[in-house]
Design a protein around this motif. Structure first.
Motif: not given
Length: 212
Positions: A161-169, A175-180
């Motif tokens: 689950t932690s690895k899945k969360l890491a992918l989401l992070e 997304k932040v980098l793409e937006k800003t």
């Protein structure tokens, strides 16, 4: 701001404005070896490379949010061999500094061999020669948990689950980098240090309340 050899540099006054620290504080950090090398012009003006802003923001975060002393931050910087040339690598190193306190070192050979090997196999800790405070705490908790019959399977699921969360992070960061066009280092540390633990603990409490 000044362009030197194709790279951006700041004067001290510009750094003060960017990070809201006094020139005396910045000069002190520089003397402690916490900042990248400066460039001196023919007018004897000292210029700080652009990444200095990121470094100063990280130092402020460690001091203000984690109560790290300047001496301990210096110790961290030396241990992780901070990369002052690559901002992305610097942020990754800051995450390591956030997640693992390099205190109370103990050699791997002085620890329970089976516990360490099992923890490595479960991907709870790295395979290394020296373990520090946070890693030792993880090993201690694992040793306590392994006496319960279903612990290993639950821990495996926890790591998955932690690895899945890491992918989401990572996706969130993208997304932040793409937006800003810029990834704020303090935002990343806030997600790891306060946002994520709060959400995890909040829902853990909700689940336990259901049972009671």
């Amino acid at each position: 701001m000044k362009i030197i050899n194709g790279k951006m540099f700041y004067k001290m006054s510009e750094l003060v404005e960017q990070v809201e620290l006094s020139n005396h504080t910045i000069a002190f950090y520089y003397k402690k070896g916490l900042l990248p090398n400066t460039v001196n012009t023919s007018k004897n003006m000292k210029y700080y490379p652009e990444i200095t802003v990121t470094v100063l923001n990280l130092i402020k975060y460690f001091k203000d949010n984690l109560n790290f002393s300047i001496d301990y931050i210096k110790e961290l910087f030396d241990y992780y061999r901070i990369d002052f040339d690559d901002r992305a690598e610097l942020i990754l190193q800051s995450i390591q500094m956030l997640s693992s306190e390099i205190k109370n070192p103990i050699s791997k050979k002085d620890l329970d061999k089976q516990i360490v090997e099992e923890a490595i196999e479960l991907d709870l800790v790295d395979d290394k020669d020296i373990y520090f405070k946070t890693e030792l705490e993880v090993l201690k908790v694992y040793e306590e948990l392994r006496s319960y019959e279903v612990a290993s399977e639950l821990i495996k699921e926890y790591v998955t689950t932690s690895k899945k969360l890491a992918l989401l992070e990572r996706e969130l960061s993208s997304k932040v980098l793409e937006k800003t066009g810029f990834l704020p280092e303090v935002l990343i540390l806030n997600i790891l240090n306060s946002f994520k633990p709060y959400i995890f603990n909040r829902h853990t409490i909700i689940e336990f309340k259901k049972e009671s």
